[in-house]
Design a protein around this motif. Structure first.
Motif, mmCIF file in Angstrom:
data_model
loop_
_atom_site.group_PDB
_atom_site.id
_atom_site.type_symbol
_atom_site.label_atom_id
_atom_site.label_comp_id
_atom_site.label_asym_id
_atom_site.label_seq_id
_atom_site.Cartn_x
_atom_site.Cartn_y
_atom_site.Cartn_z
ATOM 1 N N PHE A 53 -3.666 -6.524 -4.670
ATOM 2 C CA PHE A 53 -4.303 -6.606 -3.316
ATOM 3 C C PHE A 53 -4.535 -4.637 -2.805
ATOM 4 C CE2 PHE A 53 -7.394 -6.795 0.063
ATOM 5 C CZ PHE A 53 -8.015 -6.800 0.501
ATOM 6 N N ALA A 54 -2.400 -4.445 -2.491
ATOM 7 C CA ALA A 54 -2.448 -3.942 -2.225
ATOM 8 C C ALA A 54 -2.519 -2.144 -2.824
ATOM 9 C CB ALA A 54 -0.463 -3.474 -1.586
ATOM 10 N N HIS A 55 -2.493 -2.216 -4.101
ATOM 11 C CA HIS A 55 -3.125 -1.059 -4.786
ATOM 12 C C HIS A 55 -4.320 -0.617 -5.222
ATOM 13 C CE1 HIS A 55 1.339 -2.056 -6.563
ATOM 14 N NE2 HIS A 55 1.066 -0.817 -7.240
ATOM 15 N N GLU A 56 -5.760 -1.815 -4.305
ATOM 16 C CA GLU A 56 -6.643 -1.636 -4.466
ATOM 17 C C GLU A 56 -6.991 -0.029 -3.332
ATOM 18 O OE1 GLU A 56 -9.291 -2.178 -6.663
ATOM 19 O OE2 GLU A 56 -7.181 -3.104 -7.293
ATOM 20 N N PHE A 57 -6.175 -0.154 -2.547
ATOM 21 C CA PHE A 57 -6.222 0.919 -1.250
ATOM 22 C C PHE A 57 -5.464 1.960 -1.594
ATOM 23 C CE2 PHE A 57 -7.684 -3.394 -0.268
ATOM 24 C CZ PHE A 57 -8.345 -3.158 0.926
ATOM 25 N N ALA A 58 -4.352 2.138 -3.017
ATOM 26 C CA ALA A 58 -3.675 3.435 -2.387
ATOM 27 C C ALA A 58 -4.285 4.611 -2.916
ATOM 28 C CB ALA A 58 -2.170 2.308 -3.226
ATOM 29 N N GLY A 59 -5.170 4.691 -4.660
ATOM 30 C CA GLY A 59 -5.818 5.215 -4.775
ATOM 31 C C GLY A 59 -6.544 6.033 -4.237
ATOM 32 N N GLY A 60 -6.839 5.926 -2.644
ATOM 33 C CA GLY A 60 -7.690 7.004 -1.962
ATOM 34 C C GLY A 60 -7.006 8.542 -1.983
ATOM 35 N N SER A 61 -7.853 8.666 -0.688
ATOM 36 C CA SER A 61 -7.186 10.037 -0.424
ATOM 37 C C SER A 61 -5.918 9.971 0.218
ATOM 38 C CB SER A 61 -8.097 11.225 0.465
ATOM 39 O OG SER A 61 -7.890 10.272 1.901
ATOM 40 N N ILE A 62 -5.079 10.905 0.705
ATOM 41 C CA ILE A 62 -3.995 10.532 1.073
ATOM 42 C C ILE A 62 -4.323 10.291 2.375
ATOM 43 C CG2 ILE A 62 -1.924 11.857 2.714
ATOM 44 C CD1 ILE A 62 -1.777 13.553 -0.187
ATOM 45 N N GLU A 63 -4.853 10.041 3.368
ATOM 46 C CA GLU A 63 -5.344 9.467 4.492
ATOM 47 C C GLU A 63 -5.944 8.665 4.901
ATOM 48 O OE1 GLU A 63 -6.796 13.297 3.536
ATOM 49 O OE2 GLU A 63 -6.158 14.332 4.681
ATOM 50 N N GLU A 64 -6.831 8.649 3.587
ATOM 51 C CA GLU A 64 -6.684 6.788 3.855
ATOM 52 C C GLU A 64 -5.862 5.781 2.939
ATOM 53 O OE1 GLU A 64 -11.660 7.443 1.573
ATOM 54 O OE2 GLU A 64 -9.960 7.162 -0.131
ATOM 55 N N TRP A 65 -5.375 6.498 2.160
ATOM 56 C CA TRP A 65 -3.693 5.836 2.007
ATOM 57 C C TRP A 65 -2.894 5.425 2.710
ATOM 58 C CZ3 TRP A 65 1.498 8.429 1.189
ATOM 59 C CH2 TRP A 65 1.859 7.347 0.488
ATOM 60 N N LEU A 66 -2.746 6.664 3.733
ATOM 61 C CA LEU A 66 -1.807 6.193 4.745
ATOM 62 C C LEU A 66 -2.414 5.390 5.882
ATOM 63 C CD1 LEU A 66 -0.270 9.982 5.460
ATOM 64 C CD2 LEU A 66 0.563 7.552 4.648
ATOM 65 N N SER A 67 -4.013 5.300 6.404
ATOM 66 C CA SER A 67 -5.085 5.225 7.241
ATOM 67 C C SER A 67 -4.488 3.651 6.932
ATOM 68 C CB SER A 67 -5.955 5.563 7.010
ATOM 69 O OG SER A 67 -5.985 6.739 7.681
ATOM 70 N N VAL B 290 1.081 -0.898 0.231
ATOM 71 C CA VAL B 290 0.115 0.147 -0.044
ATOM 72 C C VAL B 290 1.027 1.524 0.050
ATOM 73 C CG1 VAL B 290 -1.388 1.411 1.905
ATOM 74 C CG2 VAL B 290 -2.168 -0.812 1.358
ATOM 75 N N LEU B 291 1.661 1.393 0.777
ATOM 76 C CA LEU B 291 2.834 2.657 1.127
ATOM 77 C C LEU B 291 3.557 2.219 -0.548
ATOM 78 C CD1 LEU B 291 3.523 2.053 4.817
ATOM 79 C CD2 LEU B 291 2.225 3.699 3.273
ATOM 80 N N LEU B 292 3.831 1.431 -0.996
ATOM 81 C CA LEU B 292 4.826 1.990 -1.626
ATOM 82 C C LEU B 292 4.247 1.836 -3.244
ATOM 83 C CD1 LEU B 292 7.636 -0.559 -1.744
ATOM 84 C CD2 LEU B 292 7.595 1.502 -1.041
ATOM 85 N N ALA B 293 2.491 1.818 -3.284
ATOM 86 C CA ALA B 293 2.080 2.346 -4.786
ATOM 87 C C ALA B 293 1.942 3.311 -4.837
ATOM 88 C CB ALA B 293 0.521 1.025 -3.946
ATOM 89 N N ARG B 294 1.753 4.460 -4.018
ATOM 90 C CA ARG B 294 1.559 5.972 -4.871
ATOM 91 C C ARG B 294 2.721 6.203 -5.772
ATOM 92 N NH1 ARG B 294 -3.130 8.211 -2.127
ATOM 93 N NH2 ARG B 294 -2.373 10.028 -2.861
ATOM 94 N N ALA B 295 4.594 5.496 -4.861
ATOM 95 C CA ALA B 295 5.635 6.011 -5.973
ATOM 96 C C ALA B 295 5.138 5.117 -7.110
ATOM 97 C CB ALA B 295 6.874 5.736 -4.890
ATOM 98 N N THR B 296 5.336 6.224 -8.019
ATOM 99 C CA THR B 296 5.321 5.874 -9.390
ATOM 100 C C THR B 296 6.529 6.242 -10.670
ATOM 101 O OG1 THR B 296 4.174 7.025 -10.062
ATOM 102 C CG2 THR B 296 3.189 5.393 -10.230
#
Length: 179
Positions: A87-101, A37-43
């Protein structure tokens, strides 16, 4: 390049209490998921292909698992790792708060479970003495799951020969100080 048997034996020395192993069945997948999840936003872009740091980490882990001399165990561990990262990628696309949560929440819960398990074990986590233990953990959990299904009898016997059988440690007594 240490092979799977040597790595699993070393890791098993820190994981003989069955309660500790049980907590790892939830804790380690949660940590792998959290890192995904944490690494999924870094592209990053390679030609026409956009990849995430999570996929790059999964690819490197897969290469490592597949070069430990147990292709069957490497494939199984890699498949679960890739599934958790997908599966983690599904949780990385929301808001920053959701992603970090999701990312930090799963990471913290996973590690809390690990440390609860090591309380039962009476020993520190393996990665404290060898950072490779962070990669061996998922392979160990996969091996234990496969052992429960009847796979890898020879490997299991070798681990138990060198590290001893699993047990339930008497919490009223000090932990053994082997290795």
């Amino acid at each position: 390049m240490r092979q799977a048997t040597e790595l699993l034996v070393q890791y098993a020395h820190y994981h003989r209490d069955r309660r500790n192993i049980a907590t790892h069945f939830a804790g380690i997948p949660l940590i792998v998921f959290a890192v995904g999840v944490l690494l999924a936003r870094a592209t990053f872009v390679i030609g026409d292909l956009t990849l995430t740091a999570a996929w790059a980490a999964a690819a490197l882990a897969t290469a490592w698992y597949l070069t430990r001399g147990r292709i069957d165990l490497g494939l199984a561990t890699s498949a679960v790792t890739v599934g958790l990262v997908a599966f983690a990628h599904e949780f990385a696309g929301g808001s920053i708060e959701e992603w970090l949560s999701f990312g930090l929440g799963a990471f913290v819960v996973g590690w809390v479970l690990q440390f609860i398990g090591h309380y039962f074990e009476g020993r520190k986590p393996a990665f404290v003495d060898d950072l490779v233990g962070l990669l061996v953990g998922p392979m160990f959990v996969m091996a234990e799951a496969l052992f429960a299904l009847g796979w890898g009898r020879g490997l299991r016997e070798e681990i138990e020969r060198q590290a001893g059988p699993t047990h339930l440690r008497d919490l009223k007594r000090p932990a053994a100080t082997t290795r």
